[in-house]
Design a protein around this motif. Structure first.
Motif, PDB file in Angstrom:
ATOM      1  N   TYR A  57       0.849  -1.195   0.000  1.00  0.00           N
ATOM      2  CA  TYR A  57       0.000   0.000   0.000  1.00  0.00           C
ATOM      3  C   TYR A  57       0.888   1.249   0.000  1.00  0.00           C
ATOM      4  O   TYR A  57       2.078   1.210   0.332  1.00  0.00           O
ATOM      5  N   GLY A  58       0.281   2.359  -0.371  1.00  0.00           N
ATOM      6  CA  GLY A  58       0.963   3.648  -0.322  1.00  0.00           C
ATOM      7  C   GLY A  58       0.148   4.633   0.487  1.00  0.00           C
ATOM      8  O   GLY A  58      -1.085   4.575   0.498  1.00  0.00           O
ATOM      9  N   VAL A  59       0.828   5.521   1.183  1.00  0.00           N
ATOM     10  CA  VAL A  59       0.170   6.544   1.988  1.00  0.00           C
ATOM     11  C   VAL A  59       0.359   7.899   1.320  1.00  0.00           C
ATOM     12  O   VAL A  59       1.491   8.299   1.019  1.00  0.00           O
ATOM     13  N   VAL A  60      -0.729   8.602   1.084  1.00  0.00           N
ATOM     14  CA  VAL A  60      -0.676   9.960   0.547  1.00  0.00           C
ATOM     15  C   VAL A  60      -1.055  10.909   1.674  1.00  0.00           C
ATOM     16  O   VAL A  60      -2.175  10.866   2.193  1.00  0.00           O
ATOM     17  N   GLY A 104       4.760   0.850  -6.654  1.00  0.00           N
ATOM     18  CA  GLY A 104       4.271  -0.499  -6.398  1.00  0.00           C
ATOM     19  C   GLY A 104       3.067  -0.609  -5.499  1.00  0.00           C
ATOM     20  O   GLY A 104       2.638  -1.715  -5.159  1.00  0.00           O
ATOM     21  N   ALA A 105       2.485   0.517  -5.118  1.00  0.00           N
ATOM     22  CA  ALA A 105       1.303   0.472  -4.256  1.00  0.00           C
ATOM     23  C   ALA A 105       0.097  -0.083  -5.012  1.00  0.00           C
ATOM     24  O   ALA A 105      -0.201   0.360  -6.121  1.00  0.00           O
ATOM     25  N   GLU A 106      -0.563  -1.049  -4.413  1.00  0.00           N
ATOM     26  CA  GLU A 106      -1.777  -1.635  -4.980  1.00  0.00           C
ATOM     27  C   GLU A 106      -3.031  -1.116  -4.288  1.00  0.00           C
ATOM     28  O   GLU A 106      -4.149  -1.311  -4.770  1.00  0.00           O
ATOM     29  N   VAL A 107      -2.829  -0.472  -3.152  1.00  0.00           N
ATOM     30  CA  VAL A 107      -3.896   0.130  -2.353  1.00  0.00           C
ATOM     31  C   VAL A 107      -3.362   1.469  -1.871  1.00  0.00           C
ATOM     32  O   VAL A 107      -2.160   1.616  -1.614  1.00  0.00           O
ATOM     33  N   LEU A 108      -4.246   2.453  -1.740  1.00  0.00           N
ATOM     34  CA  LEU A 108      -3.836   3.760  -1.244  1.00  0.00           C
ATOM     35  C   LEU A 108      -4.530   4.076   0.068  1.00  0.00           C
ATOM     36  O   LEU A 108      -5.661   3.652   0.304  1.00  0.00           O
ATOM     37  N   VAL A 109      -3.840   4.825   0.906  1.00  0.00           N
ATOM     38  CA  VAL A 109      -4.349   5.208   2.224  1.00  0.00           C
ATOM     39  C   VAL A 109      -4.363   6.727   2.327  1.00  0.00           C
ATOM     40  O   VAL A 109      -3.378   7.390   1.954  1.00  0.00           O
ATOM     41  N   LEU A 110      -5.462   7.280   2.822  1.00  0.00           N
ATOM     42  CA  LEU A 110      -5.527   8.711   3.093  1.00  0.00           C
ATOM     43  C   LEU A 110      -4.666   8.997   4.317  1.00  0.00           C
ATOM     44  O   LEU A 110      -4.960   8.523   5.412  1.00  0.00           O
ATOM     45  N   GLY A 111      -3.620   9.798   4.155  1.00  0.00           N
ATOM     46  CA  GLY A 111      -2.661  10.004   5.223  1.00  0.00           C
ATOM     47  C   GLY A 111      -2.918  11.190   6.110  1.00  0.00           C
ATOM     48  O   GLY A 111      -1.987  11.761   6.674  1.00  0.00           O
ATOM     49  N   CYS A 112      -4.175  11.566   6.279  1.00  0.00           N
ATOM     50  CA  CYS A 112      -4.543  12.654   7.187  1.00  0.00           C
ATOM     51  C   CYS A 112      -6.036  12.543   7.464  1.00  0.00           C
ATOM     52  O   CYS A 112      -6.826  12.298   6.541  1.00  0.00           O
ATOM     53  N   ALA A 113      -6.418  12.740   8.728  1.00  0.00           N
ATOM     54  CA  ALA A 113      -7.844  12.667   9.063  1.00  0.00           C
ATOM     55  C   ALA A 113      -8.643  13.746   8.341  1.00  0.00           C
ATOM     56  O   ALA A 113      -9.830  13.567   8.060  1.00  0.00           O
TER      57      ALA A 113
END
Length: 237
Positions: A111-114, A171-180
């Protein structure tokens, strides 16, 4: 079931936005209450802000005198204080950072964090390592936007999509929102990116509900064992 969601900064408008996202994810019968620290940083965007935020959130929960709650969600992505809150309270504590990462690991290999600013990357990476999910993270990448800039939805979406491309290329297959403060953005960007996008606030709420439903809470058998009362001395005025 009552879940308390703590903002990591003193911006009430952000607390309200986070609570809206938490309530959208919560199941029937779950009540969500937002807490805003009375002191601390206006926005948490670095190491110093993060440590001040942790103390403020701990103080807010330590002095809480509202209705009883069944779980705590910590709505600060990569912020410190998670372990202290688990020692402090007797209910499950779910941090949005590790909640989002754990769910992302169920959806793809990496996963990747933005997130917001590039300077926040280090503490997010450390938080993910401490939670045991760092090895699955392909990249933590900033949008260049500060926390208080996220109110401009169009600008935030454009910046997120540009940063998300870098995470996908890594290589991220999923992304994560990196801030509330990005809560709700996943609905706008998931289809455009062609990848699942995990919102930490929603993920944390659902995991908190699951822990409460299963009758599980923080272990007192080791790391989070309570200190003897005589050793717990507070000098906050």
């Amino acid at each position: 079931m009552r879940i308390v969601v703590t903002n990591c900064n003193t911006t009430q408008e952000m607390t309200e936005e986070i609570v809206r996202g938490a309530r959208a994810a919560a199941g029937p019968g779950t009540t969500v209450t937002g807490l805003t620290p009375a002191w601390g940083p206006e926005s948490a965007e670095g190491w110093l802000d993060s440590y001040l935020s942790a103390a403020a959130v701990l103080d807010t929960l330590r002095t809480y005198d509202g209705p009883p709650y069944d779980a705590v969600v910590l709505a600060g992505f990569g912020e410190h204080g998670r372990e202290g809150v688990r020692e402090l309270v007797d209910v499950p504590v779910v941090d949005i950072t590790e909640a989002a990462a754990h769910l992302a690991c169920l959806l793809g290999r990496r996963y990747g964090v933005v997130t917001t600013l590039e300077r926040s990357r280090g503490q997010i990476e450390d938080s993910l390592e401490l939670a045991g999910v760092g090895r699955n993270c392909a990249l933590v990448v900033g949008t260049g936007l500060g926390v208080l800039d996220l109110g401009d939805a169009d600008r935030t979406e454009r910046a997120f999509l540009a940063a998300a491309e870098k995470a996908r290329d890594a290589g991220a297959e999923v992304l994560v929102l990196g801030c509330a403060g990005m809560t709700g953005l996943q609905r706008a960007v998931s289809d455009k990116l062609g990848l699942p996008v995990v919102d930490g606030v929603g993920a944390a709420v659902k995991l908190a509900e699951a822990l409460v439903g299963l009758g599980l809470t923080t272990s007192r058998g080791g790391s989070f064992a309570r200190p003897e009362p005589k050793r717990r001395v507070w000098h906050v005025t």
